[in-house]
Design an enzyme around this catalytic site. Structure first.
Site, short mmCIF file in Angstrom:
data_model
loop_
_atom_site.label_atom_id
_atom_site.label_comp_id
_atom_site.label_asym_id
_atom_site.label_seq_id
_atom_site.Cartn_x
_atom_site.Cartn_y
_atom_site.Cartn_z
CG LEU A 47 -2.29 -5.85 9.49
CD1 LEU A 47 -2.12 -4.71 10.00
CD2 LEU A 47 -2.23 -7.03 10.38
CD GLU A 56 -4.63 -8.81 -0.52
OE1 GLU A 56 -4.39 -8.05 -2.06
OE2 GLU A 56 -5.46 -9.48 0.40
#
Length: 298
Positions: A71, A275
């Site tokens: 996403l 991330e």
């Protein structure tokens, strides 16, 4: 939706590789909604961003499936498009934790989530911008923030959220505080912090945030949570007692603002949506109000 074009981007390795056995059901849901469907399976990092930038303007809707990392990549692509060109975004969560999906009240079962993603409950969501790079729901630094991208995918598939907890426990002896000044629209705080995050979510890492009933995903304001370095055993115990639910106390500071500045003498490594987000001595985080239209659950 007759005649409208839909681009379906999915990560075949996300979670327990659930999508491999559900792909036919998912595409059937899109076809029943009378979309013209194009399918793309990602094979490497950042590929979802590339495909959105290359082809996104040709579609009315982009639906992605995977974990929060997938996403995040799709969001990166959408935010680099002009607002007029951005298609609606749907999300089928198949990752390990799926924090953002919980905020959108999406079903966790793939077939039900696919039906929702092809539906018409579309509402805008605020998107974060940190030093020029976008994030969907959280920018964080300090203790345990590298756990998501350092935990092997095989361990996530086998153990689920337990894999994150095991990786976090392995880092307990290496917690380093960062001396930083935090500025918002109304406040300035300077201290040693072991953890900090700016979020647009009702849960992080699967754990609910304090006052989650007051968190809105499109009010133009982000929530900041910063944990001071414990200096005594009692302060350490207070942090541990509060951390699971992130309830505020003298060690845990909760702030609300559309803009945050985090300034330190040394570079602080950040994560964006779990991330690797790079390291910065000066960080500016701002809210892009109602930047992307997402499909919500009921």
């Amino acid at each position: 939706m007759r005649g409208q074009k839909l681009l379906f981007i999915y990560n075949p390795h996300a979670g327990k590789e659930t999508m491999k056995n559900k792909l036919s059901d998912v595409i059937e849901s899109f076809m029943r909604a009378e979309y013209e469907v194009t399918i793309f399976a990602t094979q490497r990092e950042k590929e979802a961003t590339e495909i959105v930038l290359e082809q996104g303007m040709n579609y009315h809707r982009i639906i992605c499936s995977g974990g929060d990392g997938t996403l995040h990549e799709v969001t990166q692509g959408l935010m680099q498009m002009s607002p007029e060109e951005r298609p609606v975004c749907g999300y089928i969560p198949t990752g390990t934790v799926n924090d953002f999906a919980r905020g959108l009240k999406l079903p966790m079962r793939v077939k039900m989530a696919a039906k929702v993603a092809a539906g018409d409950n579309v509402r805008p969501v605020d998107i974060g911008l940190m030093n020029g790079r976008c994030f969907t729901y959280v920018a964080a630094f300090g203790a345990f923030t590298s756990v998501s991208y350092e935990t092997p995918q095989s361990a996530k598939n086998l153990l689920g959220k337990t894999a994150y907890l095991m990786q976090a426990m392995a880092q307990l002896g290496n917690i380093t505080p960062y001396h930083a000044t935090i500025r918002t629209d109304r406040e300035q705080i300077e201290d040693d912090f072991v953890f900090g995050m700016v979020s647009n979510a009702k849960s992080i890492g699967g754990f609910p945030l304090f006052k989650k009933q007051n968190v809105s995903l499109n009010d133009g304001v982000f929530e900041g949570i910063f944990i001071k370095m414990p200096k005594t055993p009692l302060e350490l115990q207070a942090v541990l007692n509060s951390f699971v639910k992130l309830t505020p106390n003298e060690q845990i500071i909760g702030l609300h603002s559309k803009r945050f500045e985090i300034i330190s003498e040394e570079k602080i490594p950040f994560t964006l949506d779990g991330e690797n987000g790079g390291s910065f001595a000066e960080t500016e985080i701002q809210c892009c109000h109602k930047a992307i239209d997402y499909v919500w659950g009921n």
